[in-house]
Enzyme design. Sequence first.
Site, PDB file in Angstrom:
ATOM      1  N   GLU A   1       0.830  -1.215   0.000  1.00  0.00           N
ATOM      2  CA  GLU A   1       0.000   0.000   0.000  1.00  0.00           C
ATOM      3  C   GLU A   1       0.864   1.265   0.000  1.00  0.00           C
ATOM      4  O   GLU A   1       0.485   2.272   0.605  1.00  0.00           O
ATOM      5  CB  GLU A   1      -0.952   0.012   1.205  1.00  0.00           C
TER       6      GLU A   1
HETATM    7  C1  LIG Z   1       2.955  -9.927   0.971  1.00  0.00           C
HETATM    8  C2  LIG Z   1       2.642  -8.912  -0.076  1.00  0.00           C
HETATM    9  C3  LIG Z   1       1.319  -8.664  -0.421  1.00  0.00           C
HETATM   10  C4  LIG Z   1       1.026  -7.749  -1.435  1.00  0.00           C
HETATM   11  N1  LIG Z   1      -0.280  -7.583  -1.849  1.00  0.00           N
HETATM   12  C5  LIG Z   1      -0.524  -6.880  -2.993  1.00  0.00           C
HETATM   13  C6  LIG Z   1      -1.822  -6.885  -3.583  1.00  0.00           C
HETATM   14  O1  LIG Z   1      -2.760  -7.475  -3.070  1.00  0.00           O
HETATM   15  N2  LIG Z   1      -1.987  -6.222  -4.765  1.00  0.00           N
HETATM   16  C7  LIG Z   1      -0.965  -5.556  -5.381  1.00  0.00           C
HETATM   17  O2  LIG Z   1      -1.169  -5.005  -6.450  1.00  0.00           O
HETATM   18  N3  LIG Z   1       0.275  -5.513  -4.828  1.00  0.00           N
HETATM   19  C8  LIG Z   1       0.521  -6.162  -3.657  1.00  0.00           C
HETATM   20  N4  LIG Z   1       1.773  -6.161  -3.106  1.00  0.00           N
HETATM   21  C9  LIG Z   1       2.829  -5.380  -3.746  1.00  0.00           C
HETATM   22  C10 LIG Z   1       3.254  -4.156  -2.934  1.00  0.00           C
HETATM   23  O3  LIG Z   1       2.246  -3.204  -2.924  1.00  0.00           O
HETATM   24  C11 LIG Z   1       4.577  -3.646  -3.559  1.00  0.00           C
HETATM   25  O4  LIG Z   1       5.574  -4.605  -3.273  1.00  0.00           O
HETATM   26  C12 LIG Z   1       4.957  -2.289  -3.012  1.00  0.00           C
HETATM   27  O5  LIG Z   1       4.078  -1.309  -3.494  1.00  0.00           O
HETATM   28  C13 LIG Z   1       6.386  -1.879  -3.387  1.00  0.00           C
HETATM   29  O6  LIG Z   1       6.622  -2.055  -4.759  1.00  0.00           O
HETATM   30  P1  LIG Z   1       7.907  -2.862  -5.244  1.00  0.00           P
HETATM   31  O7  LIG Z   1       7.953  -4.137  -4.483  1.00  0.00           O
HETATM   32  O8  LIG Z   1       7.870  -2.948  -6.712  1.00  0.00           O
HETATM   33  O9  LIG Z   1       9.127  -1.997  -4.780  1.00  0.00           O
HETATM   34  P2  LIG Z   1       9.792  -0.787  -5.614  1.00  0.00           P
HETATM   35  O10 LIG Z   1       8.739   0.098  -6.124  1.00  0.00           O
HETATM   36  O11 LIG Z   1      10.751  -1.356  -6.581  1.00  0.00           O
HETATM   37  O12 LIG Z   1      10.595  -0.036  -4.470  1.00  0.00           O
HETATM   38  C14 LIG Z   1      11.883  -0.465  -3.996  1.00  0.00           C
HETATM   39  C15 LIG Z   1      12.408   0.559  -2.991  1.00  0.00           C
HETATM   40  O13 LIG Z   1      12.629   1.802  -3.663  1.00  0.00           O
HETATM   41  C16 LIG Z   1      11.923   2.836  -3.005  1.00  0.00           C
HETATM   42  N5  LIG Z   1      11.475   3.789  -4.019  1.00  0.00           N
HETATM   43  C17 LIG Z   1      10.876   3.532  -5.191  1.00  0.00           C
HETATM   44  N6  LIG Z   1      10.608   4.659  -5.828  1.00  0.00           N
HETATM   45  C18 LIG Z   1      11.044   5.675  -5.061  1.00  0.00           C
HETATM   46  C19 LIG Z   1      11.074   7.090  -5.173  1.00  0.00           C
HETATM   47  N7  LIG Z   1      10.582   7.724  -6.226  1.00  0.00           N
HETATM   48  N8  LIG Z   1      11.613   7.809  -4.155  1.00  0.00           N
HETATM   49  C20 LIG Z   1      12.099   7.203  -3.066  1.00  0.00           C
HETATM   50  N9  LIG Z   1      12.111   5.872  -2.905  1.00  0.00           N
HETATM   51  C21 LIG Z   1      11.595   5.112  -3.888  1.00  0.00           C
HETATM   52  C22 LIG Z   1      10.783   2.168  -2.274  1.00  0.00           C
HETATM   53  O14 LIG Z   1      10.340   2.938  -1.168  1.00  0.00           O
HETATM   54  C23 LIG Z   1      11.443   0.860  -1.853  1.00  0.00           C
HETATM   55  O15 LIG Z   1      12.170   1.064  -0.674  1.00  0.00           O
HETATM   56  C24 LIG Z   1       2.081  -7.036  -2.066  1.00  0.00           C
HETATM   57  C25 LIG Z   1       3.407  -7.263  -1.683  1.00  0.00           C
HETATM   58  C26 LIG Z   1       3.706  -8.206  -0.732  1.00  0.00           C
HETATM   59  C27 LIG Z   1       5.150  -8.467  -0.407  1.00  0.00           C
END
Ligand SMILES: Cc1cc2nc3c(=O)[nH]c(=O)nc-3n(C[C@H](O)[C@H](O)[C@H](O)COP(=O)(O)OP(=O)(O)OC[C@H]3O[C@@H](n4cnc5c(N)ncnc54)[C@H](O)[C@@H]3O)c2cc1C
Length: 597
Positions: free
Chosen positions: A440
């Site tokens: 989220e």
């Molecule tokens: C158990 C679990 C349940 C989930 N459930 C759902 C679900 O039901 N539906 C769904 O759609 N998704 C779901 N997710 C996905 C989750 O919402 C994402 O993993 C999350 O939004 C982060 O995205 P990412 O993993 O791609 O990380 P990334 O976006 O790649 O981020 C990696 C790091 O970079 C940082 N970062 C990225 N961009 C910036 C920026 N511009 N400035 C500063 N820092 C930045 C982030 O804060 C993070 O620390 C789930 C994930 C898990 C692990």
Amino acid sequence: MPEYKAPLRDMQFVMHEVLDSEALYQSLPGYEDATADLMNAIVDEGAKFAENVLSPLNHSGDEEGCKWSDGEVKTPEGFAAAYQQYVENGWPALPADPNYGGQGMPAFLGSVVSEMIGTANWSWGMYPGLSHGAVNTLEAHGDEEQKQKYLTRLIEGTWTGTMCLTESHCGSDLGLLRTKAEPQADGSYAISGTKIFISAGEHDMAENIVHIVLARLPDAPEGTKGISLFIVPKFNVNADGSLGERNAVHCDSIEKKMGIKASATCVMSFDNAKGYLIGPPNKGLACMFTFMNTARIGTAIQGLAHGELSYQGALAYAKDRLSMRSLSGPKNENGPADPIIVHADVRRMLLTQKALAEGSRAFIYFLAQQGDIVHAADGDRAKKADDLLALLTPIAKAFITETGFESANHGVQVFGGHGFISEWGMEQIVRDARISMLYEGTTGIQALDLIGRKVLGSGGQLLLGFTSLIEEFCGANTDEAIAPLVETLGKYKDEWLELSMKIGEAAMKNPDEAGAAAVDYLMYSGYVTLAYFWARMAAVAQAKIAAAEGDTSFYEAKLMTAQFYFDRLLPRTAAHKQALLSGADNLMQLPEAMFAF
Ligand SMILES: Cc1cc2nc3c(=O)[nH]c(=O)nc-3n(C[C@H](O)[C@H](O)[C@H](O)COP(=O)(O)OP(=O)(O)OC[C@H]3O[C@@H](n4cnc5c(N)ncnc54)[C@H](O)[C@@H]3O)c2cc1C
């Protein structure tokens, strides 16, 4: 093993004595039925369900986890039966639209019930929790046919929902998503692509699953402006509402993960699956944003839930576990040693947990009420509530999950080595809590939203909307007994505004300054926001003590905990202030090539 007991006295204190819920809902059209008696009766029933049905499945669910086989997912023993009971008792309908089978109770009450469900068993709560997202999306953006077909069944609970946003290469930056939607002659769309990390994407608890999917139309603009929103049911639905053939959406696998092991986290493949557009083309992200606040408050509840459960476990253990003597002389003279609750350091951890949980509860309930005001009121009243929601939601989501995780760690520490051992259940809370700071919108993303879109983006107006509430409170509370708290709060309010201006000025010269300040600014804002709610609770407690109505020990404990918060937790703002004022250079000057040699 912490056995969950709903903290009803504290919940009622916040609902009625601090937030005066009955008066609020009597003033909101459509919510007149929400009397204090009815709300208490619903909360009491929710407590029984959480304590007796869900709490006993929390540890076993963690140990057993979900099992994937040939595209199907089996949830842990007891999960499906508990869900059946949840549906039979009408819980999914509680805050939903009466036109589609809902009970029309305030979403606030839904949040109070979610707190109890989530504290008893967060993994289980994820299944109905995701359905809330789907319900809110369809209520706000579905057409009449979609509402009759899907919304009614989601509200009934016989079907559940998901939110399919994330893809392997993008989570925070949804502008990069690639899932495609091709228009078909019959008005439907063929959806193809792979979504990952989809909570409740597949399971054995309901007869159908309604996926809410973000995808791109063929001629869509690049980035976030080219995303549309679709319904993709697991089973297609016939015109008469009966289940039709299996749709081409399948669960390819589930993730092995750190915590919330009983919640299925699915890789979902869409292979020309039949989908239906919700809302206007290319406005999918905007549609999602309408319920994003609710989903984020839902995740803030997770921070509160894990903090509360860990506190309940740690408190019981600290009263029971004997170790050494109190520095000021034995407190358990007939025993071989004193219980560890006599020691200042153990009290530091317990009081941190208590102050964070109780403060967060007040913060979250207040926020949930603002959502109902936006929904039911109009004009200036709705606008003010909407502005408060916009400002405070990223703070609640990130601050309460960060501090909830801290609390969960304190719980392990209070147990000593036993905290690290699975059978006590305390390490599970830490593992389960960790995800709340990631999904989220990560803490980093919430912090950018707060400083960028909400504070600087509104020219400070949203912040002024909240600080004027603080100012009003400080002006109206002149009782000498709480004067030190009120005075301190007033100073922080001024400092918060000054710091915001300073970041704004620095960011005009160098945009990296906003990013560099963001997380410290959010944590600073969180501590000041919680100070406001602690001061409000202290003011109510003081008034009750002054009126001396019967036993005042509950209120005395509130005052002492408020003092602890102001003396020991609020000063953490000083470190955040210093860090955020230190500027971007110390973060940005190190060349990428010099991070490691
Ligand atoms: C158990 C679990 C349940 C989930 N459930 C759902 C679900 O039901 N539906 C769904 O759609 N998704 C779901 N997710 C996905 C989750 O919402 C994402 O993993 C999350 O939004 C982060 O995205 P990412 O993993 O791609 O990380 P990334 O976006 O790649 O981020 C990696 C790091 O970079 C940082 N970062 C990225 N961009 C910036 C920026 N511009 N400035 C500063 N820092 C930045 C982030 O804060 C993070 O620390 C789930 C994930 C898990 C692990």
